[in-house]
Structure formats: structure tokens, C-alpha cells
Scaffold this motif. Structure first.
Motif, short mmCIF file in Angstrom:
data_model
loop_
_atom_site.label_atom_id
_atom_site.label_comp_id
_atom_site.label_asym_id
_atom_site.label_seq_id
_atom_site.Cartn_x
_atom_site.Cartn_y
_atom_site.Cartn_z
N ASN A 7 -13.73 13.80 52.44
CA ASN A 7 -13.45 13.70 51.12
C ASN A 7 -14.36 12.84 50.18
O ASN A 7 -14.09 12.42 49.11
CB ASN A 7 -11.94 13.26 51.01
N PRO A 9 -16.73 11.84 47.51
CA PRO A 9 -16.96 12.80 46.54
C PRO A 9 -18.20 12.66 46.19
O PRO A 9 -19.02 11.55 46.31
CB PRO A 9 -16.32 12.02 45.33
N ALA A 17 -13.18 14.25 38.27
CA ALA A 17 -11.78 13.96 38.67
C ALA A 17 -11.17 13.24 37.38
O ALA A 17 -11.55 12.54 36.65
CB ALA A 17 -12.15 12.83 39.81
N LEU A 328 -11.93 10.81 47.98
CA LEU A 328 -11.14 11.14 47.06
C LEU A 328 -9.69 10.77 47.02
O LEU A 328 -9.08 10.51 45.92
CB LEU A 328 -11.26 12.98 46.95
N TYR A 361 -6.85 16.32 41.73
CA TYR A 361 -7.64 15.80 42.96
C TYR A 361 -7.31 17.08 44.27
O TYR A 361 -8.31 17.12 44.96
CB TYR A 361 -6.95 14.65 43.35
N LYS A 365 -10.57 18.31 46.35
CA LYS A 365 -10.35 18.15 47.97
C LYS A 365 -10.60 19.49 48.46
O LYS A 365 -11.25 19.62 49.55
CB LYS A 365 -9.05 17.71 48.22
#
Length: 382
Positions: A7, A9, A17, A328, A361, A365
Motif C-alpha cells: 500500500n 502510495p 487521496a 495508504l 482510500y 488500495k
């Protein structure tokens, strides 16, 4: 940035986000080009540069200079061009637009009405101009495919004597663009207890307020803000780290104030880049936010002054991802913390968390999982 950690980012994902901003100063976030335009309209001839790129660099270098006088001069320039309704409206609208473009879905922007009266505006006219500007910025953002909600925090300057007047102003406009109150300015020599009448008034009115504390002065400032004044949140609060002891074996002991802050879930409005500029931390990797996140303090990530720090919410998170390997999941944790701590009603905060933040989110993901699955499949096929 890589995808070696689950995860982790990318820069693009960080920008997209959903983010929540609780500590940002209106007079610290102007576009350099706007400053030049407004200075020309106002006949203000004291700008150090008249080219937008060079002016932006000047602001950042002045903030990094280590000179308090030069740092304060930066705000003298921005406030000087924010003295009319049209100027305040434009700055507020552009603020909302810029934040929305950066993925911010909820923001509380603070400003001191008393600093915008030099050309005859009343306190009320200042508030109404800024509020109208925020609404216009929200409309423009929506037209560009972005969603944002902006509330204002009215700030009183701690070296002045108008805190009660500004607190009363915040209460009058509560629910009409204004969500709370703040005091700002130099901590040393101007403790929050100088303005107890304002805080007592706000508590009687069941209104919300945050206090700049624990940035430059330390634990006594935090203690006074909480125990004497009753602050809902701490603006910065970074010096709470002085009440936390880390032993050589890695064990951690919290002092009574730090334990109180964590136990009571008091939000910390942390501004990493700004804290580096003021000397509260030597580097992003050494910033107390890393330990405070591990210890589950209610930490939030903020920008403070986007112009002076040359930053944005995305850049702040990029630095933290680089320094601490945040994922994330960590970004979502900080963002939910901030939304829980916002000064709007509980049901509205909950709706933002469940309808905007968590779905946003979850989508990012899923993107990461898809990329990893595709990469693994490609490797296997090879």
C-alpha cells in the motif's frame, strides 16, 4: 517512492487521496501571482520581487532564513494586499480551489479579522468577504470535478487585546461559515492565559476553539492551553515530545501531561515542514510525528503556511512517506483522525468519513492491489 511496502502510495495517489486539513493560515497560502496582482491594484510598492516565480522563491527563502524579523516580514506583505473585500474574496476563493485540486475534501482555514481593517472594512465585512470567497471556491472546485468543504477559524492575535471581541464575532457567525476560534502569534511572553475571558466566553457558549501551543515555547504552553483555557485541539503541539522519554532499549515512558493528551484524545495539529523551518525538528525523519503516530496520539498532518513553506498537503504526506515508509493505511489513519477532530457536527464528520474518506482510500488500495497482481502475473508469464 516504491511499491515494496504494501500500500505504499505513489505521488499521484497521494495527490488524489482524500485529505483533511485543520491548520492552515489564509494569509500564508496566497498564490504569488495573486499577491503581485493585488499589490498593483492597491498601489503597494514594497514587494521584494514582481515576478511570480521569483516572489514565491523569496517567500520560501525568507521563511527558511532563520531570521524571525524576515519571517514576519513575509506576512506583512500578504496582509498588506488583503485589505479590501475584493482582495479577501479572491484569496479565499483561490485557497479553496487550490486545496481541492490537491485532494483536500475538508479544510478549516484560519485568519485574523483584526489584520484586515486598514482600508476601512469592519470585522463583520472581513468575515463575510472571506466566507463568500470560500463558497465561490467550493463552486469552482465542483465545476472542475473536485469536492471540498471549507470552514473558517477566526483568530485573535495573542499579543493584542481583542480576543474576547473576536471570540464574540466567531460566535455570531457560528454556523454561517465560521466553525471555531483560535489564537496565534508569538508564544513566548504571550501565554494563552492572557485571554481567559475569551475562552471562558466560548466555553459558556459551547463553542469550539484551538490554541497555538507547544510550537516554540514548550510544555508550559501546552499545559496552560489545556488546563487553564480548555482547548479542544492544540495548534502544533509538537513539543509534547519533551514529556516522553525513550530509553536505550526502546521502551517509552509518558509523563503525566503527555499521558493526559493521549488518554483524552486531544488532537495535535502537526505541520512538519513548518516545524522544520522553526527549528522544532531537524529533519522529517526526526520529526516527533513518527513516534507520536507509533504511540497512537491523535496526530494530524497539516500545512500551516503553504506559501512560506512551499508546501501542500500532498507534499507533506510525500515527505512522511519517504521518512517513515507510511502506507495508504497510515494516510487514512491521519485523515480519519483529522476528520474526527473537525469543528463541525458529529453526524457531518461521520458522513465525511464513511461516504468520502474511506471509499476514497479503498479505491486507491484496490488500485495498488491490481498493480501488484498484474506485476506478479507478468513476472510469472515471463
Amino acid at each position: 517512492m516504491t511499491s515494496e511496502t504494501p500500500n505504499t502510495p505513489t505521488a499521484d495517489q497521494i495527490r488524489r487521496a482524500p485529505k483533511v486539513l485543520l491548520h492552515d493560515h489564509l494569509d500564508g497560502g496566497l498564490r504569488p501571482g495573486t499577491i503581485i496582482d493585488l499589490a498593483r491594484e492597491a498601489g503597494y510598492e514594497s514587494l521584494p520581487e514582481t515576478d511570480a516565480d521569483k516572489l514565491g522563491i523569496w517567500f520560501r527563502e525568507a521563511a527558511d532564513s532563520g531570521s524571525l524579523e524576515r519571517y514576519l516580514e513575509t506576512f506583512a506583505h500578504t496582509c498588506a494586499v488583503m485589505q479590501t473585500r475584493d482582495a479577501l474574496f479572491r484569496v479565499a476563493a483561490e485557497c479553496a480551489e487550490d486545496l481541492a485540486e490537491d485532494g483536500v475534501v475538508y479544510a478549516e482555514i484560519r485568519y485574523a479579522p483584526e489584520q484586515h481593517l486598514e482600508k476601512g472594512l469592519t470585522l463583520e465585512e472581513v468575515v463575510e468577504a472571506v466566507t463568500d470567497g470560500f463558497r465561490e471556491g467550493e463552486r469552482r472546485a465542483k465545476a472542475n470535478g473536485h469536492r471540498i468543504r471549507v470552514g473558517a477559524l477566526l483568530t485573535a492575535m495573542r499579543h493584542a487585546a481583542r480576543a474576547l471581541e473576536i471570540a464574540e464575532l466567531a460566535n455570531r457567525y457560528r454556523g454561517n461559515g465560521v466553525v471555531g476560534f483560535d489564537i496565534a502569534g508569538a508564544e513566548a511572553g504571550f501565554p494563552p492565559t492572557r485571554h481567559l475571558d475569551a475562552f471562558e466566553y466560548l466555553k459558556r457558549e459551547n463553542n469550539h476553539f484551538t490554541i497555538h501551543a507547544g510550537e516554540a515555547f514548550g510544555l508550559p504552553s501546552i499545559w496552560q492551553a489545556l488546563q487553564w483555557c480548555g482547548a479542544d485541539r492544540l495548534g502544533h503541539g509538537v513539543r509534547i515530545i519533551d514529556d516522553i522519554e525513550v530509553a536505550e532499549d526502546g521502551s517509552v515512558t509518558l509523563g503525566r501531561l503527555a499521558a493526559y493528551v493521549r488518554d483524552k484524545r486531544i488532537p495535535l495539529e502537526m505541520c512538519p515542514t513548518s516545524n522544520l523551518q522553526t527549528g522544532a525538528a531537524d529533519s522529517y525523519a526526526a520529526h516527533p510525528i513518527g513516534l507520536l503516530r507509533k504511540l497512537h496520539f491523535r496526530t494530524t498532518v497539516n500545512t500551516d503556511n503553504r506559501l512560506m513553506s512551499g508546501t501542500s498537503m500532498s507534499r507533506e504526506f510525500e515527505h512522511l512517506v519517504e521518512a517513515f515508509g507510511y502506507t495508504l493505511d497510515d494516510m487514512q489513519w491521519f485523515t480519519v483522525n483529522a476528520m474526527k477532530s473537525a469543528f463541525i457536527p458529529f453526524d457531518e464528520r461521520l458522513a465525511m468519513i464513511n461516504d468520502v474518506i474511506k471509499p476514497g482510500y479503498a479505491e486507491l488500495k484496490s488500485e495498488w492491489l491490481f498493480r501488484q497482481t498484474a506485476a506478479t502475473s507478468g513476472s510469472s508469464a515471463g
